[in-house]
Design a protein around this motif. Structure first.
Motif, PDB file in Angstrom:
ATOM      1  N   TYR A  13      34.964  38.140  45.730  1.00  0.00           N
ATOM      2  CA  TYR A  13      36.350  38.563  45.553  1.00  0.00           C
ATOM      3  C   TYR A  13      36.450  39.698  44.536  1.00  0.00           C
ATOM      4  O   TYR A  13      37.287  40.587  44.682  1.00  0.00           O
ATOM      5  N   TYR A  48      39.390  46.358  46.133  1.00  0.00           N
ATOM      6  CA  TYR A  48      38.789  45.880  44.892  1.00  0.00           C
ATOM      7  C   TYR A  48      39.456  46.521  43.678  1.00  0.00           C
ATOM      8  O   TYR A  48      39.642  45.851  42.651  1.00  0.00           O
ATOM      9  N   ARG A  51      42.632  44.591  43.056  1.00  0.00           N
ATOM     10  CA  ARG A  51      42.357  43.281  42.461  1.00  0.00           C
ATOM     11  C   ARG A  51      42.093  43.399  40.973  1.00  0.00           C
ATOM     12  O   ARG A  51      42.625  42.623  40.176  1.00  0.00           O
ATOM     13  N   CYS A  55      44.399  41.971  37.835  1.00  0.00           N
ATOM     14  CA  CYS A  55      43.787  41.094  36.827  1.00  0.00           C
ATOM     15  C   CYS A  55      43.952  41.693  35.431  1.00  0.00           C
ATOM     16  O   CYS A  55      44.261  40.971  34.474  1.00  0.00           O
TER      17      CYS A  55
END
Length: 107
Positions: A13, A48, A51, A55
């Motif tokens: 992930y 990516y 993501r 985060c």
């Protein structure tokens, strides 16, 4: 259907290395094939980046909440430091994406 372990899923992930083939080994034809394979999959790099951006924003937000509401600047550093590290990860991913878009193959 084959189920992957949670640790493997979590790794996949956040890290994209498993998506690509090594284009520095093999004959010229094998390297060219690996480069084309990698270039076709480079669109996943933007996913990516998103993501890691989310985060980083979440960690930064948690740092702000802990610093402002709990008045704990030392504890907030636990969230600020990983948040800052996401910037360098996104820089690497962005450089890889631009490289796949702009550079010719390694041959």
């Amino acid at each position: 259907m084959h189920q992957l372990a949670f640790g493997t899923l979590l790794y996949r992930y956040f890290f994209f290395g498993w998506l690509f083939k090594d284009a520095s080994r093999g004959s010229m034809l094998e390297r060219a094939a690996a480069w084309r394979y990698n270039k076709e999959r480079s669109h996943w790099l933007l996913t990516y980046m998103r993501r890691w951006l989310w985060c980083g924003a979440l960690l930064y937000g948690l740092g702000i909440v802990i610093e402002m509401l709990l008045q704990e600047p030392a504890l907030s550093a636990i969230f600020y430091i990983p948040s800052a590290l996401t910037v360098s990860v996104n820089a690497v991913i962005g450089a890889a994406w631009v490289g796949f878009r702009a550079l010719p193959g390694p041959f």
